[in-house]
Scaffold this motif. Structure first.
Motif, PDB file in Angstrom:
ATOM      1  N   THR A 264       4.737  19.627   9.406  1.00  0.00           N
ATOM      2  CA  THR A 264       5.002  18.294   9.943  1.00  0.00           C
ATOM      3  C   THR A 264       4.447  17.214   9.030  1.00  0.00           C
ATOM      4  N   ALA A 265       3.237  17.440   8.509  1.00  0.00           N
ATOM      5  CA  ALA A 265       2.612  16.463   7.616  1.00  0.00           C
ATOM      6  C   ALA A 265       3.421  16.296   6.335  1.00  0.00           C
ATOM      7  N   ILE A 266       3.945  17.395   5.814  1.00  0.00           N
ATOM      8  CA  ILE A 266       4.748  17.332   4.588  1.00  0.00           C
ATOM      9  C   ILE A 266       6.058  16.601   4.851  1.00  0.00           C
ATOM     10  N   LEU A 267       6.682  16.863   6.014  1.00  0.00           N
ATOM     11  CA  LEU A 267       7.908  16.156   6.376  1.00  0.00           C
ATOM     12  C   LEU A 267       7.662  14.654   6.508  1.00  0.00           C
ATOM     13  N   ASP A 268       6.528  14.300   7.114  1.00  0.00           N
ATOM     14  CA  ASP A 268       6.167  12.883   7.224  1.00  0.00           C
ATOM     15  C   ASP A 268       6.043  12.251   5.839  1.00  0.00           C
ATOM     16  N   LEU A 269       5.477  13.017   4.915  1.00  0.00           N
ATOM     17  CA  LEU A 269       5.301  12.536   3.545  1.00  0.00           C
ATOM     18  C   LEU A 269       6.656  12.269   2.895  1.00  0.00           C
ATOM     19  N   LEU A 270       7.613  13.177   3.096  1.00  0.00           N
ATOM     20  CA  LEU A 270       8.942  13.020   2.515  1.00  0.00           C
ATOM     21  C   LEU A 270       9.654  11.804   3.094  1.00  0.00           C
ATOM     22  N   VAL A 271       9.392  11.500   4.363  1.00  0.00           N
ATOM     23  CA  VAL A 271      10.071  10.389   5.024  1.00  0.00           C
ATOM     24  C   VAL A 271       9.496   9.041   4.591  1.00  0.00           C
ATOM     25  N   VAL A 272       8.180   8.952   4.402  1.00  0.00           N
ATOM     26  CA  VAL A 272       7.565   7.645   4.121  1.00  0.00           C
ATOM     27  C   VAL A 272       7.666   7.242   2.653  1.00  0.00           C
ATOM     28  N   ILE A 273       7.864   8.196   1.752  1.00  0.00           N
ATOM     29  CA  ILE A 273       7.939   7.845   0.331  1.00  0.00           C
ATOM     30  C   ILE A 273       9.063   6.843   0.052  1.00  0.00           C
ATOM     31  N   PRO A 274      10.298   7.043   0.607  1.00  0.00           N
ATOM     32  CA  PRO A 274      11.330   6.027   0.378  1.00  0.00           C
ATOM     33  C   PRO A 274      10.965   4.648   0.919  1.00  0.00           C
ATOM     34  N   ILE A 275      10.216   4.600   2.014  1.00  0.00           N
ATOM     35  CA  ILE A 275       9.800   3.303   2.558  1.00  0.00           C
ATOM     36  C   ILE A 275       8.926   2.572   1.553  1.00  0.00           C
ATOM     37  N   MET A 276       7.982   3.282   0.954  1.00  0.00           N
ATOM     38  CA  MET A 276       7.101   2.675  -0.049  1.00  0.00           C
ATOM     39  C   MET A 276       7.880   2.308  -1.305  1.00  0.00           C
ATOM     40  N   ALA A 426      16.616   5.120   1.826  1.00  0.00           N
ATOM     41  CA  ALA A 426      16.701   6.240   0.884  1.00  0.00           C
ATOM     42  C   ALA A 426      18.011   6.252   0.102  1.00  0.00           C
ATOM     43  N   THR A 427      18.957   5.390   0.478  1.00  0.00           N
ATOM     44  CA  THR A 427      20.260   5.401  -0.201  1.00  0.00           C
ATOM     45  C   THR A 427      20.569   4.036  -0.828  1.00  0.00           C
ATOM     46  N   THR A 428      20.975   3.074  -0.006  1.00  0.00           N
ATOM     47  CA  THR A 428      21.424   1.794  -0.561  1.00  0.00           C
ATOM     48  C   THR A 428      20.294   0.996  -1.205  1.00  0.00           C
ATOM     49  N   ALA A 429      19.136   0.953  -0.551  1.00  0.00           N
ATOM     50  CA  ALA A 429      18.042   0.139  -1.083  1.00  0.00           C
ATOM     51  C   ALA A 429      17.528   0.672  -2.406  1.00  0.00           C
ATOM     52  N   VAL A 430      17.352   1.985  -2.508  1.00  0.00           N
ATOM     53  CA  VAL A 430      16.860   2.558  -3.761  1.00  0.00           C
ATOM     54  C   VAL A 430      17.915   2.410  -4.861  1.00  0.00           C
ATOM     55  N   SER A 431      19.188   2.397  -4.490  1.00  0.00           N
ATOM     56  CA  SER A 431      20.257   2.189  -5.484  1.00  0.00           C
ATOM     57  C   SER A 431      20.200   0.763  -6.033  1.00  0.00           C
ATOM     58  N   VAL A 463      15.440   8.530 -12.926  1.00  0.00           N
ATOM     59  CA  VAL A 463      15.080   9.861 -12.408  1.00  0.00           C
ATOM     60  C   VAL A 463      14.252   9.730 -11.135  1.00  0.00           C
ATOM     61  N   LEU A 464      13.293   8.797 -11.128  1.00  0.00           N
ATOM     62  CA  LEU A 464      12.460   8.571  -9.950  1.00  0.00           C
ATOM     63  C   LEU A 464      13.317   8.160  -8.756  1.00  0.00           C
ATOM     64  N   ALA A 465      14.247   7.232  -8.971  1.00  0.00           N
ATOM     65  CA  ALA A 465      15.066   6.718  -7.879  1.00  0.00           C
ATOM     66  C   ALA A 465      15.959   7.807  -7.296  1.00  0.00           C
ATOM     67  N   VAL A 466      16.606   8.580  -8.156  1.00  0.00           N
ATOM     68  CA  VAL A 466      17.481   9.657  -7.678  1.00  0.00           C
ATOM     69  C   VAL A 466      16.665  10.690  -6.910  1.00  0.00           C
ATOM     70  N   THR A 467      15.488  11.030  -7.434  1.00  0.00           N
ATOM     71  CA  THR A 467      14.619  12.009  -6.763  1.00  0.00           C
ATOM     72  C   THR A 467      14.183  11.512  -5.390  1.00  0.00           C
ATOM     73  N   VAL A 468      13.743  10.253  -5.334  1.00  0.00           N
ATOM     74  CA  VAL A 468      13.303   9.674  -4.062  1.00  0.00           C
ATOM     75  C   VAL A 468      14.454   9.634  -3.065  1.00  0.00           C
ATOM     76  N   SER A 469      15.652   9.304  -3.537  1.00  0.00           N
ATOM     77  CA  SER A 469      16.813   9.245  -2.651  1.00  0.00           C
ATOM     78  C   SER A 469      17.117  10.613  -2.047  1.00  0.00           C
ATOM     79  N   ILE A 470      17.145  11.640  -2.894  1.00  0.00           N
ATOM     80  CA  ILE A 470      17.429  13.000  -2.408  1.00  0.00           C
ATOM     81  C   ILE A 470      16.349  13.470  -1.452  1.00  0.00           C
ATOM     82  N   VAL A 471      15.094  13.276  -1.851  1.00  0.00           N
ATOM     83  CA  VAL A 471      13.966  13.697  -1.014  1.00  0.00           C
ATOM     84  C   VAL A 471      13.968  12.960   0.319  1.00  0.00           C
ATOM     85  N   GLY A 472      14.247  11.658   0.278  1.00  0.00           N
ATOM     86  CA  GLY A 472      14.257  10.863   1.501  1.00  0.00           C
ATOM     87  C   GLY A 472      15.333  11.300   2.478  1.00  0.00           C
TER      88      GLY A 472
END
Length: 485
Positions: A264-276, A426-431, A463-472
């Motif tokens: 659960t903690a790891i999933l939370d981490l994956l979700v909040v990274i795109p927000i930051m 995780a999609t439009t904003a990071v793009s 690379v960072l943006a694409v990675t964050v988008s996929i992970v998010g």
């Protein structure tokens, strides 16, 4: 009396758009109807009694402008850009700090601010080189028309989604929600103000529609300054309460690093990274602000961007830290909802009202700034071959009304704002914030204006943006699946 001109420019008829056309291969100089007189060195011989030679070196004189130029100064541009950045996302930062820990959270706030500022500067530079007038134009010059249309769709989806979220938050805070009491309920008890849709509609008609009808973003400079001041008030209140409770020893020790102890903690981490990652996305409003900047130049716009970044880093870090310290492990995804409970200090009730009412006013003032670029983008996409929107007041007002109606309808139909917010983040904003600017820089490197270090940095951002988008996206999907089980 005889007059002799020693000049390389041919005589041309006077017209509304004046060009001084050199007879050789020297650069062409163009001036619009507001311009004054400009030429090369002019020598005038007066064959009078004194036989004086009168020589004027026009090249050393500034252009004389007839009338007064109207544009945004640096402070106004900074406030508009800061308001674009600091919206509803600021209230999610304490929750991201809870997941990331204080050290990683603060470092990410600083790092993402720096990277976002670099991407803005690249965007401004190539917009000037391409003589582009909008975000979509510079994307089209670099990557073609399909990419422009895709970027415009991203702006429309991102901005419309953000504005829908703003309306929902306004309704929840004022009229309450399933889990939280509204300000009106607490102040006046039950009444007509319990009708959330009615309250949002009144706010839209009375406050939002007049501000959104303005046709220049510079007209919003004062309201943007007020919105930044309201965000600062929130930070001051949160920090003051947190400091009092810290002195009294009533604050639990905060987590300093991320928690990897559970799924659960790891999933939370994956979700909040795109927000930051998307906390600083303002790129869709960079071009409108630059277009109205008085005495505009890339260097002046870069100064605006850097001042904005410093201000936002300070506000973000203060908000994230004070909010997390104040509520600890009970920090909610929207920290504003934590302020409907007793804060455990004197005047707690008054402070809660100040925070929530101030934040609603903040969103009301942010709304038209985000709406401005939404309206411009819709106009460019739908009425591409029409005159500029600034020249058609009727079309501008018509688009404003249609967009506000659609946004209002969206706010009544979307049940869960934060799921939608995380997906668009995780999609439009990071793009908009990283993928398109880095691609523009890489595809335009043939212009010779991209250094080797900037080329490497552009690849890293991509690379960072694409990675964050996929992970998010993956993190959001797993999060939804876990909640449904």
């Amino acid at each position: 009396m005889s007059h002799k001109k020693n000049t390389s420019y041919s005589s041309i008829p006077i017209r509304s758009y004046l060009e001084l056309q050199p007879q050789d291969d020297s650069p062409r100089l163009s001036f619009d109807e507001t311009g004054g007189y400009l030429g090369s060195k002019v020598v005038v011989d007066h064959d009078d009694d004194n036989d004086d030679d009168f020589e004027i070196d026009i090249d050393n004189y500034p252009l004389v402008v007839v009338g007064h130029s109207h544009g945004s100064g640096v402070p106004g541009a900074v406030f508009n850009l800061t308001t674009t950045i600091i919206g509803a996302g600021i209230m999610a930062l304490p929750a991201t700090m809870k997941v990331l820990g204080v050290i990683v959270g603060i470092l990410l706030i600083i790092l993402m601010g720096i990277l976002s500022e670099i991407s803005v500067e690249l965007l401004v530079r190539f917009s000037v080189l391409y003589n582009a007038s909008s975000y979509g134009d510079v994307v089209q010059h670099a990557m073609g028309r399909p990419a422009k249309i895709l970027s415009q769709i991203c702006i429309i989806v991102n901005n419309a989604g953000v504005l829908v979220v703003y309306l929902i938050i306004m309704g929840d805070v004022m009229s309450g929600s399933v889990h939280h009491l509204g300000v009106f309920d607490q102040l006046m008890g039950n009444g007509v103000w319990d009708q959330r849709k009615l309250v949002v509609f009144v706010v839209m008609v009375v406050f939002l529609a007049p501000l959104c009808s303005l046709d220049k973003i510079d007209s919003l400079s004062l309201t943007s300054a007020a919105s930044v001041a309201l965000a600062v008030i929130f930070v001051v209140v949160a920090f003051t309460v947190a400091f009092i409770k810290l002195v009294e020893g009533r604050i639990d020790p905060p987590r300093m690093v991320p928690d990897f102890s559970s799924k659960t903690a790891i999933l939370d981490l994956l979700v909040v990274i795109p927000i930051m990652t998307n906390a600083y996305v303002c790129h869709f409003n960079v071009q409108p602000i630059y277009n109205e900047l008085e005495g505009r130049s890339p260097q002046k716009m870069n100064r605006v961007g850097r001042m904005t970044t410093i201000l936002c880093i300070l506000v973000y870090a203060s908000t994230a830290l004070s909010g997390y310290l104040l509520f600890g492990k009970d920090t909610e995804s929207d920290v504003l909802t934590n302020f409907d409970k007793d804060l455990g200090i004197r005047f707690s009730s008054a402070l809660n009202y100040i925070v929530r009412i101030g934040y609603i006013l903040h969103l009301i003032l942010v709304f038209p700034v985000i709406h401005f670029s939404l309206r411009q983008t819709v106009n460019d996409l739908v009425f591409e071959r029409s005159p500029p929107l600034s020249e058609s007041r009727k079309r501008s007002l018509g688009l404003t009304v249609v967009l506000l109606v659609l946004i209002f309808i969206g706010s009544t139909m979307i049940p869960n704002i934060w799921t939608a917010f995380k997906f668009t983040g995780a999609t439009t904003a990071v793009s908009l914030g990283f993928i398109f600017p880095s691609l523009v820089a890489l595809r335009s490197s043939h212009l010779g204006d991209l250094s080797h270090g900037e080329w490497i940095l552009s690849w890293l951002m991509l690379v960072l943006a694409v990675t964050v988008s996929i992970v998010g996206v993956i993190g959001n999907v797993y999060s939804i699946q876990n909640k449904s089980q």
